[in-house]
Design a protein around this motif. Structure first.
Motif, PDB file in Angstrom:
ATOM      1  N   SER A  87      17.952 -77.640 -43.601  1.00 49.85           N
ATOM      2  CA  SER A  87      18.817 -77.878 -42.435  1.00 49.85           C
ATOM      3  C   SER A  87      19.910 -76.810 -42.410  1.00 49.85           C
ATOM      4  CB  SER A  87      19.450 -79.259 -42.506  1.00 49.85           C
ATOM      5  OG  SER A  87      20.461 -79.272 -43.499  1.00 49.85           O
ATOM      6  N   TRP A  88      20.611 -76.727 -41.271  1.00 51.98           N
ATOM      7  CA  TRP A  88      21.713 -75.768 -41.059  1.00 51.98           C
ATOM      8  C   TRP A  88      22.741 -75.863 -42.180  1.00 51.98           C
ATOM      9  CZ3 TRP A  88      23.726 -71.632 -39.173  1.00 51.98           C
ATOM     10  CH2 TRP A  88      25.080 -71.533 -38.881  1.00 51.98           C
ATOM     11  N   TYR A  89      23.224 -77.114 -42.465  1.00 53.39           N
ATOM     12  CA  TYR A  89      24.248 -77.285 -43.487  1.00 53.39           C
ATOM     13  C   TYR A  89      23.694 -77.068 -44.889  1.00 53.39           C
ATOM     14  CZ  TYR A  89      27.867 -78.829 -40.281  1.00 53.39           C
ATOM     15  OH  TYR A  89      28.810 -78.862 -39.301  1.00 53.39           O
ATOM     16  N   GLY A  90      22.403 -77.440 -45.089  1.00 54.92           N
ATOM     17  CA  GLY A  90      21.791 -77.254 -46.397  1.00 54.92           C
ATOM     18  C   GLY A  90      21.766 -75.788 -46.795  1.00 54.92           C
ATOM     19  N   ILE A  91      21.394 -74.939 -45.843  1.00 57.68           N
ATOM     20  CA  ILE A  91      21.325 -73.496 -46.128  1.00 57.68           C
ATOM     21  C   ILE A  91      22.717 -72.941 -46.397  1.00 57.68           C
ATOM     22  CG2 ILE A  91      20.777 -71.264 -45.087  1.00 57.68           C
ATOM     23  CD1 ILE A  91      18.465 -72.847 -43.592  1.00 57.68           C
ATOM     24  N   ILE A  92      23.702 -73.367 -45.570  1.00 61.02           N
ATOM     25  CA  ILE A  92      25.085 -72.905 -45.780  1.00 61.02           C
ATOM     26  C   ILE A  92      25.585 -73.327 -47.157  1.00 61.02           C
ATOM     27  CG2 ILE A  92      27.470 -73.252 -45.046  1.00 61.02           C
ATOM     28  CD1 ILE A  92      26.497 -73.261 -42.180  1.00 61.02           C
ATOM     29  N   ASP A  93      25.279 -74.573 -47.561  1.00 61.55           N
ATOM     30  CA  ASP A  93      25.736 -75.066 -48.860  1.00 61.55           C
ATOM     31  C   ASP A  93      25.144 -74.234 -49.992  1.00 61.55           C
ATOM     32  OD1 ASP A  93      27.154 -76.942 -47.532  1.00 61.55           O
ATOM     33  OD2 ASP A  93      25.811 -78.617 -47.941  1.00 61.55           O
ATOM     34  N   LEU A  94      23.882 -73.821 -49.839  1.00 62.00           N
ATOM     35  CA  LEU A  94      23.248 -72.992 -50.869  1.00 62.00           C
ATOM     36  C   LEU A  94      23.888 -71.604 -50.903  1.00 62.00           C
ATOM     37  CD1 LEU A  94      20.964 -73.003 -52.950  1.00 62.00           C
ATOM     38  CD2 LEU A  94      19.485 -71.999 -51.229  1.00 62.00           C
ATOM     39  N   ILE A  95      24.085 -71.026 -49.712  1.00 62.65           N
ATOM     40  CA  ILE A  95      24.694 -69.699 -49.603  1.00 62.65           C
ATOM     41  C   ILE A  95      26.081 -69.685 -50.234  1.00 62.65           C
ATOM     42  CG2 ILE A  95      25.742 -68.132 -47.899  1.00 62.65           C
ATOM     43  CD1 ILE A  95      23.287 -68.634 -46.125  1.00 62.65           C
ATOM     44  N   ALA A  96      26.756 -70.850 -50.233  1.00 68.71           N
ATOM     45  CA  ALA A  96      28.106 -70.934 -50.774  1.00 68.71           C
ATOM     46  C   ALA A  96      28.146 -70.777 -52.288  1.00 68.71           C
ATOM     47  CB  ALA A  96      28.747 -72.258 -50.370  1.00 68.71           C
ATOM     48  N   THR A  97      26.996 -70.987 -52.948  1.00 68.53           N
ATOM     49  CA  THR A  97      27.011 -70.901 -54.419  1.00 68.53           C
ATOM     50  C   THR A  97      26.258 -69.681 -54.946  1.00 68.53           C
ATOM     51  OG1 THR A  97      25.026 -72.261 -54.542  1.00 68.53           O
ATOM     52  CG2 THR A  97      27.144 -73.398 -54.693  1.00 68.53           C
ATOM     53  N   LEU A  98      25.158 -69.326 -54.288  1.00 73.88           N
ATOM     54  CA  LEU A  98      24.272 -68.273 -54.802  1.00 73.88           C
ATOM     55  C   LEU A  98      24.963 -66.929 -55.107  1.00 73.88           C
ATOM     56  CD1 LEU A  98      20.742 -68.500 -53.190  1.00 73.88           C
ATOM     57  CD2 LEU A  98      21.477 -69.035 -55.509  1.00 73.88           C
ATOM     58  N   PRO A  99      25.760 -66.342 -54.190  1.00 75.83           N
ATOM     59  CA  PRO A  99      26.243 -64.977 -54.407  1.00 75.83           C
ATOM     60  C   PRO A  99      26.936 -64.799 -55.764  1.00 75.83           C
ATOM     61  CG  PRO A  99      26.797 -65.682 -52.190  1.00 75.83           C
ATOM     62  CD  PRO A  99      26.267 -66.878 -52.912  1.00 75.83           C
TER      63      PRO A  99
END
Lengths: 271, 271, 271, 271
Positions: free
Chosen positions: A89-101
């Protein structure tokens, strides 16, 4: 056992995904504060004078928040009913992007700046705080923008082709003068800078013909900038008027009733 | 004795707060002229070449006006019925701000520039001169701005988050080139300068990729600038149409009826 | 013989001019890709660093595409029913312009940049892909722009005369200062740069009077920029409302009826 | 004798003031061409490189046209019925201004640039060529601008006071940095340059706080620029709709009839 597991999951789900209970509210407020701190730290880190002095503190805060976000992400996946649906989902992807980098930053340099993407999580502020009025307002905006998508698309396409043609003409006019029009792509960049009325001035015509042509482009840009504004205001006005059109009077078939009307304004029939 | 005191207060109140008597009109006109002179002097004082020559004259004029404003403020407090209500009202605070910086300036430097805040007193021009037509016009404006507050809030919030994300991307693209994108906050500043179509040119992209990305941001800004304009014109149009709602329902006192309605849309009563 | 010739022509016409058959679709897609490659190559060719390295490749690609476009142009002329009508049509002229500069470039230098005019062929994307929705959207735009032509003409004429007068005043004010206002045409150029809110900054007032006058011009420009926007949004709104006019009077064939009209406003016939 | 004098005057009046006869048309076209040549010459004269070479030719052309304009002015005064009314009319004053600067230039220098004011005479193009459609369009514009005068006045007054306050704050923030904010008037000039989105870049904030504050001003300017646009589009839309509101149906008292309707759209009654 399974029952209590289920209960534990349910309670966590309530805390993480909803904001009706005191615990849920607290969770959301803490989350927002963490996001704000995190974004601020990433920004300050890019300022060299601050980085050289407070660099180690910044690093500690960021790793702390990254670990908290990772735990939160795992809990979100575990407690939700359909994990895959959340993940993509939109928020799921954003939440992942928030930690990965941050993790990728261990191996590759310069990716940590992407942590500013965490600011996208702030969009959650609307859903979390149940700002119904604001969400309503933003829905109107989004509707108007969606309705004008096709027209804005045609408009931008036409502007781009126009920029190419005008940019080339400007390159032919000013190419030999020492004024920055060194190539066609750069001239197109200048045309866009001019037609959008941004006007940096890093490139500016110096020949008389160039300045005359630039004046024409600017006056053209005058008319062009009016087009998207006209489209959006027109669409926005019709989107705003929409709630009126749902009720039909049983007696006189009048349809244009005021929003929330109880009686037909034409014949007095109860709606 | 108390009677004459009361009379004296009443007459002063008429002169200071109202503009119907010749004395009241004279008072208001003198006040406006003093405000204008005062603001002008503070501005000219900041120009070094003028300050070095006429500095002492400026100082005398300013002190004179400050003392007059102080007397006026005291009289306003004394003659009004409820002094506390005046002191904490919008105009009461502005009137105080108009005198304080000069006194504080005796102890702290650089606060005297704040005397320009006296220009806020000029807003009184509307109420003083009873410019009903203009006040009506400004009321319409204020209503439209108030009505579009929530939407403009959402819009600015979204633009700020977009600026953060785009600013970071620009920092990654141009950070190594020698073009002023030295930190993320500065890149965000550049994004705002570009998207609002201000375009100072103090910072401008130099790499091909940076200029390409800048072009995208500008075209995006094209569409974005249309949104607040669309909101305000839409709201302003509906605010202007409001005077149509003059009918009041005899039955339910509903006032917001549709134009040319024959029946109350709320209770069905014939209008 | 003539029959088969006719058939051969008919089939080619279908492939080249229409997009209903698989062959026709393939032809159109290949054409669009060739246009894009060609435009890109012309642009890159103008960048000196790329031209010195890949110059010979660029030359080969361009000549290849020019020859293909020439063949396509000849086939279009041969297969169409009335060749002259095609040759002097909008697309016919663009198709010719897309090939000529390369041949002329053999004798005259610097004309090859005109090959970017090939990008105009991209406008065909609308008709080729039968993007009815987009074409509809662009028709609305074109109608609104056509309807506001006379008003925009008057407006630009007035702005030009205003620019001349203001530019001359600015030349008188700043002409002696060393700030770039070296002649009246250049001052007019500056006025246009300012009133359209482009603001390069290559020329900027330095005297106090010049900056004061510039402030007036800018605030004036504030109001002026509102005019074309107002015109276009107003026209666009009325163009958009047109589809309402679906009723046709049985008696007088009048079509432009008001929304929800019960009787023809022209002859009184019941609709 | 008096009769023939009267006839002579009448014929000249027809030629000069009207454009119905071939002679009148020729007169007007020659006049427009002379005005254009004259304005062009004054402009070119201000370009030093051209003035040094063709200066004497420019001088001869200008004196020739000035003498022709003087003769025309005298004839206009002589042939018109009420000379004083003409002399103090809008066009009468412009016609005088078109000749005077050249004569004054004999005694005072630098006034000749004012000859560009001759371009104002070009406004006559509308009345001369009887461009009814264009005059109609410009009347609509003028009506809309007149209707929004009071509101735009209030708006500009508020923007000026806001500029004063914001300019002073910026002066306090950036006054010590070496970035051009050397005085309050100059800071106010910068605020206006920024809020109108012109953005020359001759003055730009360099401190972090200054850039942050500048970002706020720009986003504020975003909303502010929407206000005059909203006002003008709203007024323009109502001005355009006006012709509809004149007829009233005798039968049902319906008032909102379409422009030029012959029958009431509500009840079918002949209007």
């Amino acid at each position: 056992m399974k029952q209590s597991n289920q209960n534990w999951k349910k309670r966590l789900h309530e805390i993480i995904y909803e904001a009706d209970t005191p615990a849920g509210k607290l969770f959301d407020v803490v989350l927002l504060i963490l996001i704000l701190i995190s974004v601020l730290v990433v920004m300050l880190e890019s300022v060299e004078t601050l980085q050289s002095v407070y660099g180690s503190y910044f690093s500690i805060i960021e790793w702390g928040i990254t670990i908290l976000f990772t735990i939160e992400y795992i809990l979100r996946v575990v407690t939700v009913k359909s994990p895959l649906k959340y993940i993509f989902s939109w928020y799921g992807i954003i939440d992942l992007i928030a930690t990965l980098p941050k993790y990728i930053g261990l191996f590759v340099t310069r990716t940590e700046a992407l942590l500013v993407l965490r600011s996208l999580r702030l969009l959650r502020v609307f859903t979390i705080l149940k700002l119904a009025r604001y969400v309503g307002a933003s829905n109107d905006l989004i509707k108007a923008i969606k309705a004008s998508k096709a027209k804005i698309g045609v408009f931008i396409f036409a502007v781009l082709i126009l920029s190419m043609v005008l940019g080339t003409i400007m390159y032919i006019i000013e190419g030999n003068a020492d004024s920055g029009f060194t190539s066609i792509p750069r001239s197109i960049y200048w045309i866009i800078v001019t037609m959008t009325t941004v006007g940096y001035g890093d490139i500016a015509p110096v020949t008389a013909l160039g300045q005359f042509f630039a004046s024409l482009v600017m006056i053209m840009g005058y008319g062009i900038i009016a087009v998207p504004t006209g489209i959006v205001s027109s669409e926005y006005t019709s989107v705003k008027k929409e709630p009126i059109n749902t009720q039909v009077c049983n007696n006189c078939n009048e349809t244009r009733h005021q929003y929330k009307a109880n009686f037909c304004h034409n014949c007095g029939e109860h709606l």
